[in-house]
Design an enzyme around this catalytic site. Structure first.
Site, PDB file in Angstrom:
ATOM      1  N   ASN A  79     -10.498  -1.408   2.657  1.00  0.00           N
ATOM      2  CA  ASN A  79     -10.978  -0.043   2.458  1.00  0.00           C
ATOM      3  C   ASN A  79     -10.253   0.992   3.328  1.00  0.00           C
ATOM      4  OD1 ASN A  79     -13.099   2.104   1.826  1.00  0.00           O
ATOM      5  ND2 ASN A  79     -13.313   1.886   4.035  1.00  0.00           N
ATOM      6  N   TYR A 109      -0.580  11.249  -2.014  1.00  0.00           N
ATOM      7  CA  TYR A 109      -1.736  10.352  -1.845  1.00  0.00           C
ATOM      8  C   TYR A 109      -1.894   9.428  -3.049  1.00  0.00           C
ATOM      9  CZ  TYR A 109      -6.634   8.873  -1.617  1.00  0.00           C
ATOM     10  OH  TYR A 109      -7.788   8.128  -1.612  1.00  0.00           O
ATOM     11  N   LYS A 166      -2.063   5.184  -3.667  1.00  0.00           N
ATOM     12  CA  LYS A 166      -3.162   4.484  -4.341  1.00  0.00           C
ATOM     13  C   LYS A 166      -2.687   3.798  -5.622  1.00  0.00           C
ATOM     14  CE  LYS A 166      -6.411   5.107  -1.372  1.00  0.00           C
ATOM     15  NZ  LYS A 166      -6.982   3.925  -0.667  1.00  0.00           N
TER      16      LYS A 166
END
Lengths: 257, 78
Positions: free
Chosen positions: A99, A165, A169
């Protein structure tokens, strides 16, 4: 309190606040022993923000079945020592939730390469490092395990202002698919959760008008709470998802981007 | 060290099997069927046998039977 994870040994990274904290709490409530990782140099604030400080503040106590462990996921040696220490104590690690992550939202033209490097280090390098180390230990027991990577809907769809970003991901999604194929024969399942707008961490710093606008794109009519993401992780951590691997599950309330 | 050497040899014999012949000090990565898949099995078995966890650099640069013995000393297996 349920028992979906009774007796399982879980490691959750970036667990001192927000989504990670919610995952650690839910897993513990479902019977797991949870090692809640953070870097130790930050302590959680009431609004989910972090501030510099040392040592880090333990968010939980051992009696709560949640055991804080402090290391940087991108630090190979520190991470190796930490995961091996958990393995030595229990003889196995059943679940890893990758996470830990950071986000800088910057439009093209204003993307700081320093920030790009920082995001790549934590979001990609750290995730690969933890996956590699933990899967090696999961292989040893022949019982396998479950690895859950936290991606983002921006990694699936893309989003203005999040090019850098979302790239990190997107990398997590590719990693998940490849690792699932490679580790499947060792009975290690690898999946990803792609959260949509979640009211944790950086979201609190965002202009409320923009939050409202983004909620308008969510068909379920609200942003996610960290607990919503944690529940999706619970499914992937538990035996309920015993035949699910290589999947990217968007926990986004049916977001239209 | 003799006992360690025996255990080390046994792991090699188990991983490589009889087809590779008796593993010996001249065994090197890339020969005798020692490919990347066999290498990871070897690493896992050695870690199990000696209760250690190699760091990634040591796995990547393991290279040979002899170097593996030297690495064990690094992990205080003597």
């Amino acid at each position: 309190m349920g028992s979906l994870l009774e007796g399982k040994i879980c490691l959750v990274t970036g667990a001192s606040r927000g989504i990670g904290k919610a995952i650690a709490e839910l897993f513990a409530a479902e019977g797991a022993v949870v090692y809640a990782n953070s870097r130790g140099g930050r302590k959680a604030g009431p609004d989910g923000s972090g501030e510099a400080g040392s040592p880090g503040e333990a968010a939980f106590t051992e009696e709560d079945r949640i055991r804080p462990v402090y290391f940087d996921c991108a630090d190979e040696e520190a991470a190796r020592r930490a995961v091996f220490s958990i393995y030595r104590e229990h003889g196995r690690i059943d679940v890893l939730v990758n996470n830990a992550g950071i986000v800088y939202n910057e439009p093209i033209g204003m993307i700081s390469m320093k920030h790009v490097e920082e995001m790549l280090r934590v979001n990609v390098y750290g995730t690969i490092n933890m996956l590699q180390l933990t899967s090696r230990l999961m292989m040893r027991g022949r019982a396998g395990g479950s690895i859950i990577n936290i991606s983002s809907v921006t990694g699936i769809y893309g989003n203005p202002g999040q090019s850098a970003y979302s790239s990190t991901k997107g990398a997590v999604i590719s990693l998940t698919k490849s690792a699932a194929k490679e580790l499947g024969p060792m009975r290690i399942r690898v999946n990803a959760i792609a959260p949509g707008l979640t009211l944790a961490g950086e979201a609190y710093k965002t202009d409320p008008a923009k939050i409202k606008e983004r909620i308008g794109n969510i068909r379920l009519g609200r942003a996610a709470e960290p607990e919503d993401i944690a529940k999706a992780c619970l499914f992937l951590a538990s035996d309920l998802s015993g035949f699910v691997s290589g999947q990217i599950i968007a926990a986004d309330g049916c977001t239209v981007m | 060290m003799d006992e360690i050497r025996e255990r080390y040899q046994k792991v090699f014999e188990d991983v490589f099997g009889p087809a590779a012949g008796t593993p010996h000090s001249e065994f090197v990565f890339g020969e005798n069927g020692w490919d990347s898949v066999v290498h990871m099995s070897l690493i896992t078995e050695l870690e199990d046998e000696f209760g250690i966890m190699f760091d990634t650099d040591d796995i990547l640069h393991y290279g040979s039977y002899q170097n593996g013995l030297r690495l064990l000393e690094k992990y205080e297996i003597r």
